[in-house]
Design a protein around this motif. Structure first.
Motif, PDB file in Angstrom:
ATOM      1  N   LYS A  13      40.674  35.970   0.303  1.00  0.00           N
ATOM      2  CA  LYS A  13      41.649  36.099   1.396  1.00  0.00           C
ATOM      3  C   LYS A  13      41.176  37.033   2.501  1.00  0.00           C
ATOM      4  N   PHE A  14      40.528  38.160   2.136  1.00  0.00           N
ATOM      5  CA  PHE A  14      40.097  39.104   3.161  1.00  0.00           C
ATOM      6  C   PHE A  14      38.978  38.527   4.019  1.00  0.00           C
ATOM      7  N   ARG A  15      38.253  37.522   3.539  1.00  0.00           N
ATOM      8  CA  ARG A  15      37.195  36.885   4.321  1.00  0.00           C
ATOM      9  C   ARG A  15      37.745  35.729   5.159  1.00  0.00           C
ATOM     10  N   GLN A  16      38.843  35.113   4.726  1.00  0.00           N
ATOM     11  CA  GLN A  16      39.370  33.963   5.444  1.00  0.00           C
ATOM     12  C   GLN A  16      39.729  34.317   6.877  1.00  0.00           C
ATOM     13  N   ARG A  17      40.217  35.527   7.084  1.00  0.00           N
ATOM     14  CA  ARG A  17      40.600  35.900   8.450  1.00  0.00           C
ATOM     15  C   ARG A  17      39.387  35.978   9.373  1.00  0.00           C
ATOM     16  N   ASN A  18      38.204  36.261   8.827  1.00  0.00           N
ATOM     17  CA  ASN A  18      36.991  36.323   9.634  1.00  0.00           C
ATOM     18  C   ASN A  18      36.357  34.957   9.848  1.00  0.00           C
ATOM     19  N   LEU A  19      36.725  33.992   9.037  1.00  0.00           N
ATOM     20  CA  LEU A  19      36.137  32.668   9.162  1.00  0.00           C
ATOM     21  C   LEU A  19      37.021  31.729   9.983  1.00  0.00           C
ATOM     22  N   ASP A  20      38.137  32.250  10.486  1.00  0.00           N
ATOM     23  CA  ASP A  20      38.920  31.426  11.387  1.00  0.00           C
ATOM     24  C   ASP A  20      38.234  31.438  12.748  1.00  0.00           C
ATOM     25  N   GLU A  21      38.704  30.606  13.628  1.00  0.00           N
ATOM     26  CA  GLU A  21      38.047  30.440  14.930  1.00  0.00           C
ATOM     27  C   GLU A  21      37.923  31.757  15.691  1.00  0.00           C
ATOM     28  N   SER A  22      38.984  32.545  15.756  1.00  0.00           N
ATOM     29  CA  SER A  22      38.919  33.786  16.536  1.00  0.00           C
ATOM     30  C   SER A  22      37.984  34.807  15.883  1.00  0.00           C
ATOM     31  N   GLY A  23      38.000  34.927  14.562  1.00  0.00           N
ATOM     32  CA  GLY A  23      37.098  35.853  13.881  1.00  0.00           C
ATOM     33  C   GLY A  23      35.652  35.442  14.043  1.00  0.00           C
ATOM     34  N   PHE A  24      35.417  34.151  13.956  1.00  0.00           N
ATOM     35  CA  PHE A  24      34.067  33.621  14.135  1.00  0.00           C
ATOM     36  C   PHE A  24      33.575  33.906  15.543  1.00  0.00           C
ATOM     37  N   LEU A  25      34.407  33.581  16.530  1.00  0.00           N
ATOM     38  CA  LEU A  25      34.029  33.794  17.930  1.00  0.00           C
ATOM     39  C   LEU A  25      33.739  35.259  18.224  1.00  0.00           C
ATOM     40  N   LYS A  26      34.573  36.142  17.704  1.00  0.00           N
ATOM     41  CA  LYS A  26      34.374  37.574  17.962  1.00  0.00           C
ATOM     42  C   LYS A  26      33.020  38.054  17.468  1.00  0.00           C
ATOM     43  N   LYS A  27      32.658  37.687  16.245  1.00  0.00           N
ATOM     44  CA  LYS A  27      31.383  38.163  15.697  1.00  0.00           C
ATOM     45  C   LYS A  27      30.202  37.516  16.414  1.00  0.00           C
ATOM     46  N   VAL A  28      30.276  36.228  16.676  1.00  0.00           N
ATOM     47  CA  VAL A  28      29.169  35.555  17.352  1.00  0.00           C
ATOM     48  C   VAL A  28      28.976  36.129  18.754  1.00  0.00           C
ATOM     49  N   ILE A  29      30.063  36.303  19.483  1.00  0.00           N
ATOM     50  CA  ILE A  29      29.961  36.844  20.839  1.00  0.00           C
ATOM     51  C   ILE A  29      29.422  38.275  20.797  1.00  0.00           C
ATOM     52  N   ARG A  30      29.908  39.056  19.861  1.00  0.00           N
ATOM     53  CA  ARG A  30      29.486  40.457  19.749  1.00  0.00           C
ATOM     54  C   ARG A  30      27.976  40.591  19.528  1.00  0.00           C
ATOM     55  N   PHE A  31      27.407  39.697  18.736  1.00  0.00           N
ATOM     56  CA  PHE A  31      25.993  39.807  18.385  1.00  0.00           C
ATOM     57  C   PHE A  31      25.113  38.731  19.022  1.00  0.00           C
ATOM     58  N   SER A  32      25.661  37.964  19.955  1.00  0.00           N
ATOM     59  CA  SER A  32      24.908  36.853  20.536  1.00  0.00           C
ATOM     60  C   SER A  32      23.608  37.306  21.204  1.00  0.00           C
ATOM     61  N   GLY A  33      23.626  38.450  21.847  1.00  0.00           N
ATOM     62  CA  GLY A  33      22.407  38.950  22.494  1.00  0.00           C
ATOM     63  C   GLY A  33      21.302  39.247  21.505  1.00  0.00           C
ATOM     64  N   LYS A  34      21.670  39.741  20.334  1.00  0.00           N
ATOM     65  CA  LYS A  34      20.678  40.050  19.297  1.00  0.00           C
ATOM     66  C   LYS A  34      20.218  38.796  18.565  1.00  0.00           C
ATOM     67  N   LEU A  35      21.109  37.805  18.469  1.00  0.00           N
ATOM     68  CA  LEU A  35      20.784  36.587  17.735  1.00  0.00           C
ATOM     69  C   LEU A  35      19.987  35.596  18.568  1.00  0.00           C
ATOM     70  N   GLY A  36      20.313  35.475  19.842  1.00  0.00           N
ATOM     71  CA  GLY A  36      19.644  34.520  20.722  1.00  0.00           C
ATOM     72  C   GLY A  36      20.321  33.162  20.721  1.00  0.00           C
ATOM     73  N   LYS A  37      20.081  32.407  21.791  1.00  0.00           N
ATOM     74  CA  LYS A  37      20.731  31.108  21.979  1.00  0.00           C
ATOM     75  C   LYS A  37      20.489  30.123  20.834  1.00  0.00           C
ATOM     76  N   PRO A  38      19.249  29.952  20.357  1.00  0.00           N
ATOM     77  CA  PRO A  38      19.045  28.943  19.304  1.00  0.00           C
ATOM     78  C   PRO A  38      19.859  29.227  18.031  1.00  0.00           C
ATOM     79  N   ILE A  39      19.931  30.480  17.618  1.00  0.00           N
ATOM     80  CA  ILE A  39      20.671  30.821  16.401  1.00  0.00           C
ATOM     81  C   ILE A  39      22.170  30.696  16.636  1.00  0.00           C
ATOM     82  N   VAL A  40      22.634  31.110  17.803  1.00  0.00           N
ATOM     83  CA  VAL A  40      24.058  30.976  18.121  1.00  0.00           C
ATOM     84  C   VAL A  40      24.447  29.497  18.116  1.00  0.00           C
ATOM     85  N   LYS A  41      23.584  28.657  18.666  1.00  0.00           N
ATOM     86  CA  LYS A  41      23.859  27.213  18.665  1.00  0.00           C
ATOM     87  C   LYS A  41      23.909  26.678  17.233  1.00  0.00           C
ATOM     88  N   GLN A  42      22.990  27.131  16.382  1.00  0.00           N
ATOM     89  CA  GLN A  42      23.001  26.696  14.987  1.00  0.00           C
ATOM     90  C   GLN A  42      24.262  27.172  14.274  1.00  0.00           C
TER      91      GLN A  42
END
Length: 121
Positions: A13-42
């Protein structure tokens, strides 16, 4: 009797809130610069593939494992170590993406590209 457990039920349950659309978007956006476009796309492609009802259950379980690993604060290499901190996450995402390529539809690829374009401009 066939087990009708959905892959989502394996997420604590504590992980489900992070795997919803808003939790997913927040983490991806937060680290997108470190991850790079190809990984973010994947990541987006895997996320959309996971949410697609047509994706086989076994594939969803594999994707779920990769996404939980990405969201997990417990890593082989902690994310706080800068660029090196994401090397294990990137390896897992890339491996799972390669395994799931045959399930990707043009629609999922387009949605992932649109999400990347929105983040990176």
């Amino acid at each position: 009797m066939k087990n009708k457990t959905s892959p989502e039920e394996f997420i604590p349950k504590f992980r489900q809130r992070n795997l919803d659309e808003s939790g997913f978007l927040k983490k991806v956006i937060r680290f997108s610069g470190k991850l790079g476009k190809p990984i973010v796309k994947q990541l987006y492609a895997l996320y959309f593939l996971f949410k697609d009802p047509a994706t086989p259950k076994r594939s969803k379980m594999i994707i779920l494992g990769a996404l939980i690993y990405f969201f997990s604060p417990i890593d082989s290499i902690p994310d706080l170590l800068g660029p090196l901190g994401f090397s294990d996450d990137i390896a897992v995402i890339t491996l799972v993406y390669a395994q799931m390529k045959s399930h990707l539809t043009d629609e999922i690829r387009e949605r992932a590209q649109a999400a990347v374009d929105k983040i990176f401009g």
